[in-house]
Structures are given as C-alpha cells and as structure tokens.
Design a protein around this motif. Structure first.
Motif, PDB file in Angstrom:
ATOM      1  N   PHE A 524     101.378 139.548   7.137  1.00  0.00           N
ATOM      2  CA  PHE A 524     101.895 140.604   8.003  1.00  0.00           C
ATOM      3  C   PHE A 524     103.315 140.215   8.426  1.00  0.00           C
ATOM      4  O   PHE A 524     103.513 139.463   9.381  1.00  0.00           O
ATOM      5  CB  PHE A 524     101.008 140.770   9.233  1.00  0.00           C
ATOM      6  N   ASN A 525     104.296 140.718   7.725  1.00  0.00           N
ATOM      7  CA  ASN A 525     105.683 140.340   8.020  1.00  0.00           C
ATOM      8  C   ASN A 525     106.661 141.478   7.799  1.00  0.00           C
ATOM      9  O   ASN A 525     107.867 141.243   7.649  1.00  0.00           O
ATOM     10  CB  ASN A 525     106.095 139.126   7.190  1.00  0.00           C
ATOM     11  N   GLN A 526     106.170 142.747   7.785  1.00  0.00           N
ATOM     12  CA  GLN A 526     107.027 143.895   7.576  1.00  0.00           C
ATOM     13  C   GLN A 526     106.629 145.024   8.535  1.00  0.00           C
ATOM     14  O   GLN A 526     105.520 145.042   9.064  1.00  0.00           O
ATOM     15  CB  GLN A 526     106.915 144.392   6.132  1.00  0.00           C
ATOM     16  N   THR A 527     107.561 145.975   8.718  1.00  0.00           N
ATOM     17  CA  THR A 527     107.267 147.107   9.594  1.00  0.00           C
ATOM     18  C   THR A 527     106.351 148.130   8.932  1.00  0.00           C
ATOM     19  O   THR A 527     105.782 148.978   9.616  1.00  0.00           O
ATOM     20  CB  THR A 527     108.578 147.799  10.008  1.00  0.00           C
ATOM     21  N   ILE A 528     106.231 148.071   7.618  1.00  0.00           N
ATOM     22  CA  ILE A 528     105.294 148.911   6.873  1.00  0.00           C
ATOM     23  C   ILE A 528     104.466 147.988   5.988  1.00  0.00           C
ATOM     24  O   ILE A 528     105.037 147.207   5.205  1.00  0.00           O
ATOM     25  CB  ILE A 528     106.021 149.955   6.002  1.00  0.00           C
ATOM     26  N   GLU A 529     103.134 148.053   6.117  1.00  0.00           N
ATOM     27  CA  GLU A 529     102.260 147.167   5.359  1.00  0.00           C
ATOM     28  C   GLU A 529     101.144 147.960   4.690  1.00  0.00           C
ATOM     29  O   GLU A 529     100.505 148.815   5.334  1.00  0.00           O
ATOM     30  CB  GLU A 529     101.625 146.119   6.278  1.00  0.00           C
ATOM     31  N   ASN A 530     100.886 147.661   3.432  1.00  0.00           N
ATOM     32  CA  ASN A 530      99.690 148.129   2.756  1.00  0.00           C
ATOM     33  C   ASN A 530      98.568 147.137   3.008  1.00  0.00           C
ATOM     34  O   ASN A 530      98.775 145.921   2.892  1.00  0.00           O
ATOM     35  CB  ASN A 530      99.942 148.265   1.249  1.00  0.00           C
ATOM     36  N   VAL A 531      97.406 147.664   3.377  1.00  0.00           N
ATOM     37  CA  VAL A 531      96.301 146.795   3.786  1.00  0.00           C
ATOM     38  C   VAL A 531      95.036 147.185   3.038  1.00  0.00           C
ATOM     39  O   VAL A 531      94.907 148.304   2.510  1.00  0.00           O
ATOM     40  CB  VAL A 531      96.060 146.869   5.307  1.00  0.00           C
ATOM     41  N   THR A 532      94.067 146.239   3.014  1.00  0.00           N
ATOM     42  CA  THR A 532      92.823 146.469   2.291  1.00  0.00           C
ATOM     43  C   THR A 532      91.684 145.723   2.967  1.00  0.00           C
ATOM     44  O   THR A 532      91.913 144.770   3.731  1.00  0.00           O
ATOM     45  CB  THR A 532      92.969 146.021   0.822  1.00  0.00           C
ATOM     46  N   ALA A 533      90.470 146.162   2.697  1.00  0.00           N
ATOM     47  CA  ALA A 533      89.263 145.500   3.202  1.00  0.00           C
ATOM     48  C   ALA A 533      88.090 145.932   2.335  1.00  0.00           C
ATOM     49  O   ALA A 533      88.115 146.990   1.706  1.00  0.00           O
ATOM     50  CB  ALA A 533      88.999 145.845   4.667  1.00  0.00           C
ATOM     51  N   THR A 534      87.057 145.120   2.307  1.00  0.00           N
ATOM     52  CA  THR A 534      85.815 145.459   1.624  1.00  0.00           C
ATOM     53  C   THR A 534      84.757 145.770   2.664  1.00  0.00           C
ATOM     54  O   THR A 534      84.485 144.944   3.545  1.00  0.00           O
ATOM     55  CB  THR A 534      85.351 144.302   0.727  1.00  0.00           C
ATOM     56  N   ILE A 535      84.179 146.963   2.593  1.00  0.00           N
ATOM     57  CA  ILE A 535      83.175 147.409   3.569  1.00  0.00           C
ATOM     58  C   ILE A 535      81.794 147.083   3.029  1.00  0.00           C
ATOM     59  O   ILE A 535      81.424 147.467   1.911  1.00  0.00           O
ATOM     60  CB  ILE A 535      83.301 148.914   3.829  1.00  0.00           C
ATOM     61  N   ASP A 536      81.022 146.380   3.839  1.00  0.00           N
ATOM     62  CA  ASP A 536      79.626 146.090   3.518  1.00  0.00           C
ATOM     63  C   ASP A 536      78.772 147.276   3.985  1.00  0.00           C
ATOM     64  O   ASP A 536      78.723 147.583   5.171  1.00  0.00           O
ATOM     65  CB  ASP A 536      79.198 144.813   4.228  1.00  0.00           C
ATOM     66  N   THR A 537      78.110 147.948   3.071  1.00  0.00           N
ATOM     67  CA  THR A 537      77.331 149.146   3.415  1.00  0.00           C
ATOM     68  C   THR A 537      75.832 148.882   3.509  1.00  0.00           C
ATOM     69  O   THR A 537      75.055 149.819   3.683  1.00  0.00           O
ATOM     70  CB  THR A 537      77.570 150.243   2.375  1.00  0.00           C
ATOM     71  N   SER A 538      75.431 147.624   3.412  1.00  0.00           N
ATOM     72  CA  SER A 538      73.997 147.333   3.296  1.00  0.00           C
ATOM     73  C   SER A 538      73.203 147.748   4.528  1.00  0.00           C
ATOM     74  O   SER A 538      72.004 148.037   4.434  1.00  0.00           O
ATOM     75  CB  SER A 538      73.782 145.839   3.021  1.00  0.00           C
ATOM     76  N   SER A 539      73.838 147.796   5.701  1.00  0.00           N
ATOM     77  CA  SER A 539      73.120 148.155   6.929  1.00  0.00           C
ATOM     78  C   SER A 539      73.337 149.610   7.345  1.00  0.00           C
ATOM     79  O   SER A 539      72.869 150.017   8.418  1.00  0.00           O
ATOM     80  CB  SER A 539      73.547 147.233   8.070  1.00  0.00           C
ATOM     81  N   LEU A 540      74.044 150.384   6.526  1.00  0.00           N
ATOM     82  CA  LEU A 540      74.361 151.763   6.896  1.00  0.00           C
ATOM     83  C   LEU A 540      73.262 152.717   6.432  1.00  0.00           C
ATOM     84  O   LEU A 540      72.759 152.598   5.308  1.00  0.00           O
ATOM     85  CB  LEU A 540      75.700 152.179   6.306  1.00  0.00           C
ATOM     86  N   SER A 541      72.942 153.666   7.282  1.00  0.00           N
ATOM     87  CA  SER A 541      71.924 154.656   6.956  1.00  0.00           C
ATOM     88  C   SER A 541      72.478 155.689   5.989  1.00  0.00           C
ATOM     89  O   SER A 541      73.695 155.911   5.932  1.00  0.00           O
ATOM     90  CB  SER A 541      71.440 155.349   8.225  1.00  0.00           C
ATOM     91  N   PRO A 542      71.618 156.352   5.225  1.00  0.00           N
ATOM     92  CA  PRO A 542      72.094 157.430   4.358  1.00  0.00           C
ATOM     93  C   PRO A 542      72.722 158.554   5.173  1.00  0.00           C
ATOM     94  O   PRO A 542      72.365 158.796   6.322  1.00  0.00           O
ATOM     95  CB  PRO A 542      70.821 157.895   3.649  1.00  0.00           C
TER      96      PRO A 542
END
Length: 580
Positions: A524-542
């Motif tokens: 994180f070193n700029q005023t505009i950043e592209n970001v990403t994450a992996t979402i774990d869906t194993s506990s989410l209901s349908p």
C-alpha cells in the motif's frame, strides 16, 4: 467639463452616497414598481423593444456586485472576467448605468426570454414547450405513483400549506409534500438525506432532477446493491416542489422567482411575494444579502420565516434532525454528526456551502469543502463557499448548517432557468445522479467519510457460487476523486481495504467480521490501489449475499462502503435408486 458631464457625475455621486449611507435592513432600494427618479431616462437599446432584457453588466469593483445583489439576483457571476449576467427592466437598466456598470444586451437570450412558448403539437404532458419537466400536478402524481407501487419503501407526507392555499381557504394553492424513501421493514434510527428543489419558481431543472432521483432509487432497489443498502439503512427525504404556487406562474413562461404573497408589492403585481431563499430564520437580514423592498427580487419578507412555506420547511427539518451545533457562529458541529442537506437550484454549474452571509469560513469549513469537492468531481461543477459569489442572508443552507449543524449544500444546475430538455437529459441528469447517490452514501458521516477513499470496479470470479467454493474478490481503492478547480484537496496513500459479508460496518448487533484485502502490487504505497482477496464461502448459507467493501487512507480516513451482490447456489441431492 461640460454641463452634461457635470450633471452625469453628480448623478453617479448621489447614487453612490445613497447606497453607502442606507443600511441593508432599512434600505428602500429602487424596485420595478418604485424606480429611482432620474432626470434623463436611458433610451431603449437599439433593436430591443421587449419589456425585459438580459444584460452583461461589467463592473470594476467587487462591492458593485454585492450592492446589486441586495435588490437583483445575478444569474451568473464571473469575477475572473469582471462581469455578471442579470435580467432587467427599464428602471433596473437605468440604475445599473447610473451606478457605473457598463451594459451589453444579450439580444439572443433577450429574444428567447420574451418569445411566446412554442408547444409541439405532439406534447401531451409537461410544462408547455418543455415536455421533460413535469408540472406541479404531474410531479405530485408521480410521487403518489411511487408510493402506490412501493408502499414498503415510500411515503408521501404533507408538511404544510402554501400561501395561496392558506389564503384561499384551500380553493387554490398546494400542500408542501415530502417524499420519504426507506425500507420500513428494517428498523432505525437511520441517517437522513434531505433534498429540496425549485424554491425559486423559475428554475425548471431542480424539481425534475429530484423527482428522477426518487424514481431511480425505487426502480433499482433490490437490483443495484448500493441503492439497496442505501434504502435499507438510510432515509431519503425529498421536497420536490418547494414553491408550488410560484411554480405555476413560472410554468407559463414568467420568470417568477418568489412565492405569491399578495401583501408584498401589490396584489396583482408580477413582482409580488417574498424570496423564500432569503426568508429563513438564521442570520436573516443580517448582512446586506437581501432586500427590504417588497417589489425587489431578493425581498426577504417583513420578519424572519414570515412565509408559510419557510415555516413548513423549518419545522420539518427541526423535527427530523437533531440539533448538533451550539449557538455561537464559531461553534462547529461534532464530526460524527449524521445527516445531509442539499438545496437544488439553477443555474451556474456550482456546488456551494456555508457561509453565504459572510466570507469567513464556517467552523466545519474544511470538511464542508472536502465533500463539496467530492460532489463537484461527479457533476464537474465549480466548488466554493457560497459567499464567494456575493453575500446572501436568510438562505436555506445557512439555516440547515447554522441552526442544526447539518452538512449543507446548494447545487446550481446547468446554464439556464428554462434549460432545454436535451441538455437536461444528456448532461444535467447523468452528471448529477451520481453526486446525489454519493450524498446518500455520505449522509451517515458527512464530516468524515468524504475524506476517505472510494471503492470502485468491484468484481468477483463468479456470481453463482457452489457452496464451499472460494471466490476471488477484486476492487480499486481511490483517494483522489475531487474537483480541484479552486484549490487542491489533500490526498493520501491507501492504507487498508477490507470487506464484510451481509453486515455493514456501523451495525453492532450483530457486529460485522472484517476481512482484509491485499494490494495487487504487494504494498500500500499509492493513492490508487488495486486490491484482491479470497472469500471463504464454506459457512455461507444458500441464497443472495451482499459484500460491503471500504477503504482507509494513510491519514486514517475511512470512506463510505461500496456494495456487491453474489449468490450461493442451492445444491440438491437426490437419493440413488436401486438398479433393477
């Protein structure tokens, strides 16, 4: 010096002495029905036989503008070029020349203003000659249709009566009506955005923009994730026609500005009424930003909040918003104050904020400036403190901020009072809908969140997810989205981005769980950043879920969230049938 030159010089000196020695509260400035007496009438400009002209008035001193604004409302002010645009009759024209203005008649606009309305044979609705702008009755019918179609999202509330309705025993005139939008199935308290429009009757675009905004919200509810959470967790209050009596006169093509109070000027005069945007009970008549003469455009009324329309709006605001600001002019509103106020006007392509009555910045001036520059990023207008044009007192936005501590703004839309439908549809509407949507987002923390990053370009690897399947979430955090026409808004590097699932950050029962997103480039070193994450869906209901993504900059400012829908698929298991 010739006798003619001597007499002209004496006339100018007498006029200046008159204005300098008469206080704003007591001044009886020249009016259309009580013109200054002159020994010589200025002749009608060549080729101009209309009774009303639009002129460029060139000035040599900023005080000339301030003096003029006590009795006439400038249509445009160009301090960088030394002129303003204003509508005048013969008496106004004479006085402006006497006071030293150099005048040029805009012949094209003058002809346009004085020409009869050209109504298309195919037009069946709208203001004559302007089919895109609904009449008062059509505006009210559209609001009622919203309520009928979306009863759990909308209510149509009578907050008071217009002057004509009160004084005709209800046989004419209108109710002042507020369209309230929120999902009533989700309990509050909720932060509120209040938008009023067309308090000056001749301004066509504001009421239509406000009505289109309402339709945009309810039509995209449950489809657009941002609009869905806004109506679930915020309240939006829209006063679509703030001066309905005056608006009916303006629908005929009259440049009607004020309300229709027959006690001021004379009962049948087209100059009668009070300027409702000089009648509010905060710094009323304080500072030379209005007129005490009943026939003038900026007549403020005989007392603060003398007009029933003003009284209704003030009472409604005080009933809906907590007063968070102490009484001294130097007292700021607390930075955690919720609620936001916008008054839509036309024209001049401006975003304005308090104070209007003084050039001194408001106590929350820096935060107001930040949000103002954010609005101007969307609609491409010039952001500035209201007094930068000329002083105004008793105005709506000064009341909302000064009386209640609300972050308060005026938008001046477009380039004309009677804006063409093509320009409204193709420019004003698409530029300003995003600004109003951002206002709804910012209403929870208007003095804080506009300083933080915006979250853009949200996407996931798949919208239909098998239970337990991980999702790749991507987004962009941007801390730079400000209009810096009159100065540069401070920006910082992005420091953090996080998301929650189904529960926004302001909820405490249950509290959200936040998950960090990482910069694509590793830091994180700029005023505009592209970001990403992996979402774990194993506990989410349908079923459908909603993501809330927010960003923080290096100064610690969290921006408002951006939302995104995704769905977990239902998986059906069928028992194996025995093989015969």
């Amino acid at each position: 010096m010739s006798m003619k030159q001597f007499l002209k010089l004496v006339g100018v000196l007498l006029a200046v002495i008159y204005l300098l020695t008469t206080s704003p509260a007591a001044a009886s400035l020249p009016t259309p029905e009580n013109p200054i007496s002159t020994t010589q009438q200025t002749p009608i400009p060549p080729g101009m036989d209309e009774p009303y002209w639009v002129v460029r008035a060139y000035y040599t001193d900023r005080q000339m503008v301030d003096r003029l604004a006590q009795w006439l409302e400038p249509w445009e002010v160009h301090h960088d070029q030394g002129y303003l645009v204003v509508g005048v009759n013969q008496s106004d024209y004479n006085l402006l020349e006497t006071l030293g203005f150099r005048l040029e008649v805009d012949q094209q606009l003058t002809k346009q203003i004085n020409s009869p309305r050209q109504v298309s044979p195919l037009q069946t609705s709208g203001i004559p000659g302007f089919s895109c702008y609904r009449t008062v009755e059509e505006t009210f019918a559209s609001a009622q249709a919203i309520v009928d179609a979306h009863p759990h999202l909308a209510s149509w509330n009578d907050i008071g009566d217009s002057w004509d309705k009160i004084h005709s025993s209800g046989t004419s005139g209108y109710d002042l009506q507020v369209l309230r939008l929120t999902n009533d199935q989700i309990p509050g308290p909720k932060p509120k955005l209040f938008i009023m429009s067309s308090i000056h009757a001749r301004e066509y675009t504001p009421a239509e923009l406000n009505t289109r905004f309402a339709e945009h919200l309810v039509n995209l509810y449950d489809q657009d994730p941002d609009i869905t959470w806004l109506l679930d967790y915020q309240e939006i209050h829209l006063l679509l026609q703030s001066n309905p009596d005056g608006r009916k006169y303006a629908e005929t093509g009259l440049l009607w500005r004020k309300n229709t109070n027959q006690n001021y000027c004379s009962p049948a005069s087209i100059y009668r009424g009070a300027d409702l945007n000089r009648n509010f009970a905060f710094q009323w008549a304080c500072c030379g930003g209005s007129s005490g003469s009943p026939c003038n455009e900026t007549y403020r009324g005989p007392t603060a909040a003398s007009e029933p329309e003003t009284q209704a709006i003030q009472s409604y605001l005080r009933s809906e918003f907590e007063d968070r600001r102490e009484d001294l002019l130097t007292d700021p509103a607390p930075t955690d104050t919720m609620g936001l106020f916008i008054d839509l006007h036309s024209y001049s392509n401006l975003v304005l904020w308090p104070w209007g009555f003084t050039s001194t910045p408001a106590p929350n001036g820096l935060a107001l400036q930040t949000l103002g520059r954010k609005f101007a990023y969307f609609n491409h207008y010039i952001p500035e403190q209201a007094s930068g044009l000329y002083p105004t007192d008793g105005a709506t936005d000064d009341f909302a901020y000064g009386d209640l501590g609300l972050a308060a703004y005026t938008f001046e839309l477009g380039n004309n009072f009677f804006e063409t439908c093509s320009f409204f549809e193709n420019t004003i509407l698409p530029q300003n809908l995003p600004a109003l949507l951002y206002a709804a987002k910012a209403a929870r923390r208007p003095y804080m969140s506009p300083a933080g990053p915006d979250i853009l370009s949200v996407g996931i690897s798949t919208d239909q997810v098998i239970p337990g399947e991980p999702i790749q979430l991507t987004a962009t955090a941007d801390d730079t989205r400000y209009q810096n026409t009159l100065g540069a808004e401070p920006v910082q590097n992005i420091a953090a981005v996080e998301y929650s699932i189904d529960i926004p950050d302001w909820t405490s029962d249950p509290a959200p769980t936040f998950y960090a997103m990482s910069p694509v480039d590793g830091a994180f070193n700029q005023t505009i950043e592209n970001v990403t994450a992996t979402i774990d869906t194993s506990s989410l209901s349908p079923g459908r879920h909603i993501l809330f993504i927010r960003g923080q900059d290096a100064a610690g400012n969290w921006g408002p969230p951006t939302a995104y829908f995704f769905s977990i698929q239902h998986v059906f298991f069928f028992p194996l049938m025995p093989v015969p």
